[in-house]
Design a protein around this motif. Structure first.
Motif, PDB file in Angstrom:
ATOM      1  N   PHE A 131      58.497  51.376  48.222  1.00  0.00           N
ATOM      2  CA  PHE A 131      58.072  50.739  46.968  1.00  0.00           C
ATOM      3  C   PHE A 131      59.193  50.977  45.946  1.00  0.00           C
ATOM      4  N   ASN A 142      48.132  51.718  40.049  1.00  0.00           N
ATOM      5  CA  ASN A 142      49.558  52.099  40.070  1.00  0.00           C
ATOM      6  C   ASN A 142      49.948  52.976  38.890  1.00  0.00           C
ATOM      7  N   VAL A 202      47.842  44.051  46.139  1.00  0.00           N
ATOM      8  CA  VAL A 202      47.453  44.989  47.206  1.00  0.00           C
ATOM      9  C   VAL A 202      47.818  46.426  46.869  1.00  0.00           C
ATOM     10  N   SER A 203      47.012  47.321  47.383  1.00  0.00           N
ATOM     11  CA  SER A 203      47.329  48.740  47.373  1.00  0.00           C
ATOM     12  C   SER A 203      47.847  49.056  48.767  1.00  0.00           C
ATOM     13  N   GLY A 204      48.833  49.946  48.839  1.00  0.00           N
ATOM     14  CA  GLY A 204      49.470  50.206  50.143  1.00  0.00           C
ATOM     15  C   GLY A 204      50.876  49.672  50.096  1.00  0.00           C
ATOM     16  N   SER A 205      51.733  50.262  50.913  1.00  0.00           N
ATOM     17  CA  SER A 205      53.157  49.984  50.793  1.00  0.00           C
ATOM     18  C   SER A 205      53.713  49.368  52.081  1.00  0.00           C
ATOM     19  N   ASP A 217      55.226  48.187  36.735  1.00  0.00           N
ATOM     20  CA  ASP A 217      53.762  48.381  36.746  1.00  0.00           C
ATOM     21  C   ASP A 217      53.317  49.360  35.654  1.00  0.00           C
ATOM     22  N   MET A 235      49.114  56.304  40.141  1.00  0.00           N
ATOM     23  CA  MET A 235      50.086  56.705  41.169  1.00  0.00           C
ATOM     24  C   MET A 235      51.429  57.130  40.546  1.00  0.00           C
ATOM     25  N   LYS A 288      44.769  46.612  39.933  1.00  0.00           N
ATOM     26  CA  LYS A 288      46.010  47.038  40.581  1.00  0.00           C
ATOM     27  C   LYS A 288      46.866  47.855  39.604  1.00  0.00           C
TER      28      LYS A 288
HETATM   29  O1  LIG Z   1      52.336  48.734  44.398  1.00  0.00           O
HETATM   30  C1  LIG Z   1      52.692  49.539  45.251  1.00  0.00           C
HETATM   31  C2  LIG Z   1      51.763  50.460  45.855  1.00  0.00           C
HETATM   32  C3  LIG Z   1      52.397  51.430  46.783  1.00  0.00           C
HETATM   33  C4  LIG Z   1      51.353  52.263  47.459  1.00  0.00           C
HETATM   34  O2  LIG Z   1      50.149  52.010  47.298  1.00  0.00           O
HETATM   35  O3  LIG Z   1      51.775  53.192  48.176  1.00  0.00           O
END
Ligand SMILES: O=CCCC(=O)O
Ligand SMILES: NC(=O)C1=CN([C@@H]2O[C@H](COP(=O)(O)OP(=O)(O)OC[C@H]3O[C@@H](n4cnc5c(N)ncnc54)[C@H](OP(=O)(O)O)[C@@H]3O)[C@@H](O)[C@H]2O)C=CC1
Length: 293
Positions: free
Chosen positions: A231, A174, A120-123, A239, A177, A170
């Motif tokens: 995270f 990351n 997943v994307s998002g924390s 990652d 990011m 994914k």
């Molecule tokens: O794998 C972590 C992702 C964190 C994020 O999308 O803010």
């Protein structure tokens, strides 16, 4: 729908609570048993082993720290493989590399089960709010069956085809990011050392073309040297390492990501691995002694 859940860390806890809130029956397992308590308070059942979860549930989700944890929960004694069989689905939402995911997929399908990878994307906050972005790949029939759960966990699900594609997507996300967080940290340090206000920098960045939710949410805490873990930095470094290996495999030169990985490694060596990944800022702040040599 009855769902099993393996791994109740930052993400697993939020995701399984969310499923409970939306009326799913959830049976949980976590290596450190005390972490199950809060889920039980919200109506979950607890099983003693991953195998016992699989035996009880038609669908089981895993959210584990890294490739070694993901493999251990499947292949070790009392693991998933002991009970997986035809008619049961295993959905691994951990962030791992495609080789790990493929090994798990082969073992599960070899025993007649269905497998889906779905990182997943998002924390932490999106997990609490059911706003994750789900990057699924593998058995399409299983994807279709578990859409009701994905609709609770996320705001959008992608089906990306064969096993490995979700894991790779994914890692690419990351990798971007982690590199962005390093550039942002360098900018904050450069502003401060140049006698500029870091808060003013945040305000200016937020009004322009490079504005983004990550800088907006994490920037104010970073300039106060606060890094409450959403995270964990140790996972971001994992990652980066896995993304660099994907770059190796595909002969993609990634000097920016490689430098970012070094900064995350430095932050880990400073004992910052359990902080939020924005704590890389502390490593970036330290003057590079090798540059004087
Ligand atoms: O794998 C972590 C992702 C964190 C994020 O999308 O803010
Ligand atoms: N936090 C985030 O913002 C995001 C994280 N992710 C990914 O999701 C996964 C989970 O992240 P997160 O919840 O933050 O991590 P945490 O470190 O909070 O939780 C890790 C979980 O893995 C379990 N675990 C670790 N090693 C083992 C092992 N050898 N055997 C069994 N269980 C093990 C831990 O159990 P125990 O409690 O016993 O230590 C815990 O339940 C990671 O792959 C991460 O990269 C993806 C998107 C966002």
């Amino acid at each position: 729908m009855e769902v099993g859940f393996l791994g109740l860390g930052i993400m697993g806890k939020a995701m399984s609570l969310n499923l409970l809130r939306h009326g799913f029956k959830v049976t949980v397992w976590n290596r450190t048993v005390s972490r199950c308590d809060v889920l039980v308070e919200h109506g979950a059942s607890v099983a003693e082993t991953p195998a016992a979860v699989i035996k009880k549930c038609k669908y089981t989700i895993a959210m584990l720290s890294d490739p070694s944890a993901a493999l251990s929960v499947v292949f070790d004694k009392d693991g998933v493989l002991e009970e997986i069989c035809s008619g049961k689905g295993y959905i691994d939402m951990s962030t791992v590399d495609s080789d790990t995911s493929s090994k798990i997929s082969e073992a599960i399908t070899g025993k007649g089960g269905y497998f889906l990878e779905a990182p997943v994307s998002g924390s932490k906050k999106p997990a609490e709010d059911g706003q994750l972005v789900i990057l699924a790949a593998g058995e399409k029939a299983l994807y279709d069956e578990v859409i009701p759960a994905f609709d609770v966990l996320g705001k959008k699900s992608f089906f990306l085809g064969k096993v490995g594609n979700g894991a790779k997507m994914k890692l690419v996300v990351n990798m971007i990011m982690g590199s962005m967080m390093n550039a942002f940290s360098e900018g904050l340090v450069l502003a401060e050392r140049s006698g500029l206000s870091q808060q003013t920098l945040l305000d200016i960045v937020d009004l322009g073309g490079i504005a983004n939710p990550m800088f907006k949410q994490k920037g104010p805490a970073m300039i106060q040297s606060k890094f409450p873990p959403a995270f964990p930095l140790k996972h971001q470094q994992k990652d980066m390492r896995l993304a660099l290996a994907l770059g190796d495999e595909n002969a993609v030169s990634m000097p920016v990501a490689a430098a970012a990985n070094e900064a995350f490694k430095k932050a880990r060596s400073l004992g910052l691995g359990d902080n939020d990944f924005s704590a890389v800022y502390e490593a970036v702040k330290i003057p590079d002694c090798s540059a004087d040599a």
